[in-house]
Design an enzyme around this catalytic site. Structure first.
Site, PDB file in Angstrom:
ATOM      1  N   LYS A  22       0.836  -1.211   0.000  1.00  0.00           N
ATOM      2  CA  LYS A  22       0.000   0.000   0.000  1.00  0.00           C
ATOM      3  C   LYS A  22       0.865   1.253   0.000  1.00  0.00           C
ATOM      4  O   LYS A  22       0.629   2.183  -0.777  1.00  0.00           O
ATOM      5  CB  LYS A  22      -0.897  -0.012   1.249  1.00  0.00           C
ATOM      6  N   ASN A  23       1.870   1.267   0.884  1.00  0.00           N
ATOM      7  CA  ASN A  23       2.644   2.498   1.061  1.00  0.00           C
ATOM      8  C   ASN A  23       3.626   2.764  -0.080  1.00  0.00           C
ATOM      9  O   ASN A  23       4.231   3.828  -0.137  1.00  0.00           O
ATOM     10  CB  ASN A  23       3.399   2.472   2.398  1.00  0.00           C
ATOM     11  N   CYS A 117      -4.603  12.808  13.002  1.00  0.00           N
ATOM     12  CA  CYS A 117      -5.310  11.533  12.877  1.00  0.00           C
ATOM     13  C   CYS A 117      -5.157  10.795  14.185  1.00  0.00           C
ATOM     14  O   CYS A 117      -4.530  11.287  15.122  1.00  0.00           O
ATOM     15  CB  CYS A 117      -4.807  10.732  11.697  1.00  0.00           C
ATOM     16  N   ARG A 122       0.627  14.483  13.005  1.00  0.00           N
ATOM     17  CA  ARG A 122       1.027  14.316  11.608  1.00  0.00           C
ATOM     18  C   ARG A 122       1.055  15.627  10.814  1.00  0.00           C
ATOM     19  O   ARG A 122       0.282  15.826   9.873  1.00  0.00           O
ATOM     20  CB  ARG A 122       0.142  13.266  10.928  1.00  0.00           C
ATOM     21  N   ASP A 305       4.627   0.593  12.012  1.00  0.00           N
ATOM     22  CA  ASP A 305       3.404  -0.056  11.519  1.00  0.00           C
ATOM     23  C   ASP A 305       3.281  -1.513  11.967  1.00  0.00           C
ATOM     24  O   ASP A 305       2.272  -2.156  11.684  1.00  0.00           O
ATOM     25  CB  ASP A 305       3.345   0.025   9.981  1.00  0.00           C
ATOM     26  N   ARG A 397      -8.524  -0.637   4.890  1.00  0.00           N
ATOM     27  CA  ARG A 397      -7.656   0.405   4.320  1.00  0.00           C
ATOM     28  C   ARG A 397      -6.302  -0.185   3.909  1.00  0.00           C
ATOM     29  O   ARG A 397      -5.679   0.294   2.971  1.00  0.00           O
ATOM     30  CB  ARG A 397      -7.408   1.514   5.356  1.00  0.00           C
TER      31      ARG A 397
END
Ligand code: UD1
Length: 416
Positions: A22-23, A117, A122, A305, A397
């Site tokens: 994803k990233n 968030c 952030r 993560d 997500r």
């Protein structure tokens, strides 16, 4: 279906195939804006974050086709807007990654401030510092950040912190700036190298990506290319942890072992056997888990993560371990949910002190963010009785069919 019902069902056994990262996919999709020519992006994971990024591109004029679920064709010849509203930026923080490409190609952007968030504030100050150094004028007001630049010129930019997003955004602008840009204290994550490889394919001149100093020689135009996204090291790490927590044995396919080195080191300390093959890993858990200490750090340090998933695992050890979070200031919100399942965790500032209990009990819990959701699923795999997890949209997500993949290796987990 917003909930998961999870029951313990013994050790997981079998083979799991990992999706594209994803990233890595998010910045690569944004970088396609840099050229008018079509780009083909392969091994794109099917995730809501990716879908939201594609909606954002379509809203500014991109034309996107998919030939199969994992292959995108993006045509950006007709982009007719450089504006992204809060409707997009509130759904996906990474939407700010279109700022650099828009600035490089059109000399301007207007993007709603992404805001904080659940895992921390952030800010985007480092992105803006880079844009300014390259010649942009920045204006912030009415909830938007706007930038304009009549010319972009290469510069030497030192990042106060090796921010992944800021490194990516600055790299993308610098590909089309006049002269040389040097980014010092740059992020070195594998996803940065993947973006650099995509940009190389477009004709960009970049050296040093994957180290803390990246040098970019600007060129006047970039062309279309085809690129395959690297495997998702966090999805791989989550399944490695699933094998570890259930005492199971999983072959994790489509992984780059070097990208999960920091996690392998910690799992080995905890007593897990890991065999590294060329593009797969065999993870075999024994009967007892030893505690360890973990500190999250920029790559090649331990990834933030994976912090929540390892906290769930450490709850099942036979001793005390400490996890120190140094990247985000508020990334322990899931701990209260784990405690409701019987975990013994104390938060002291940026550290979580975890006393292994070797016994969790199923409860009704809620995912507060993406990786928190993954951690609660892992806990549910071994908690006695039934765990009902709400907030599953967070998990979608970043994980494609997490429940289905876990079921395929023996877990009892249903969406409802
Ligand atoms: C990316 C990842 C995210 C991961 C994080 C850290 C994507 C889409 N997301 O997020 O999954 O958890 O890297 O590995 O790739 N910071 C500033 N000013 C800035 C930018 C960042 O102070 O301008 C701070 C942040 O508040 C945070 C730290 O830097 O404390 C790390 O953030 P950053 O590396 O930018 O993370 P993201 O790129 O947002």
């Amino acid at each position: 279906m917003e909930n998961l019902r999870i029951c313990p069902n013994g050790p997981l056994q079998g083979i799991v195939r990992i999706e594209g990262a994803k990233n890595a996919a998010l910045p690569v999709i944004a970088a396609s804006i840099l050229t008018e020519e079509p780009c083909c992006i392969q091994n794109v994971p099917v995730l809501s974050d990716i879908q939201n990024m594609l909606y954002l591109l379509e809203a500014i004029g991109s034309i996107i086709h998919t030939s199969d679920r994992h292959q995108l064709y993006i045509e950006n010849a007709n982009i007719n807007s450089q504006i992204a509203s809060y409707d997009f930026t509130c759904r996906l923080r990474a939407s700010f990654l279109i700022a650099g490409p828009l600035l490089a190609r059109f000399g301007k952007f207007k993007i709603a401030l992404p805001g904080g968030c659940k895992i921390g504030t952030r800010p985007i100050d480092l992105h803006l510092k880079g844009f300014t150094a390259l010649g942009a004028s920045i204006y912030i007001g009415h909830g938007y950040v706007e930038a304009t630049a009549s010319a972009l010129t290469g510069a030497r930019i030192y990042l106060d912190f090796p921010s992944v997003g800021a490194t990516e955004n600055i790299m993308m602008v610098a590909t089309k700036a006049i002269g040389t840009t040097i980014i010092e204290n740059a992020a070195a994550e594998p996803e940065i190298l993947d973006l650099a490889n995509f940009l190389h394919g477009m004709g960009a001149k970049i050296t040093g990506a994957g180290t803390d100093t990246i040098i970019i020689e600007g060129i006047s135009s970039l062309h279309g290319t085809t690129h395959e996204i690297i495997p998702d090291r966090i999805e791989a790490g989550t399944f490695m942890t699933a094998a570890a927590i259930t005492g199971g044995s999983l072959k994790i396919e489509n992984v780059i072992p070097a990208h999960v080195k920091p996690l392998c080191a910690k799992l080995r300390e905890m007593g897990i056997t890991i065999h590294e093959l060329q593009s797969s890993l065999l993870v075999e858990a024994g009967s007892a888990l030893c505690p360890t200490d973990i500190k999250t750090l920029p790559y090649p340090g331990f990834p933030t993560d994976m912090q929540a998933q390892l906290c769930a695992l450490m709850s099942m050890t036979n001793g005390t371990g400490i996890i120190t979070e140094t990247i985000f200031e508020n990334r322990f919100m899931y701990v209260n949910e784990l405690k409701r399942m019987g975990a013994d965790i104390t938060i002291e500032g940026r550290a979580a002190i975890i006393k292994g209990t070797a016994h969790l009990s199923g409860a009704q819990v809620s995912a507060t963010d993406l990786r928190a959701g993954a951690a609660l699923v892992l806990a549910g795999l071994v908690a006695e009785g039934e765990t009902i997890l709400s907030g599953v949209s967070h998990i979608r997500r970043g994980y494609a069919d997490l429940a289905g993949k876990l079921r395929s290796v023996g877990a009892s987990i249903q969406e409802f």
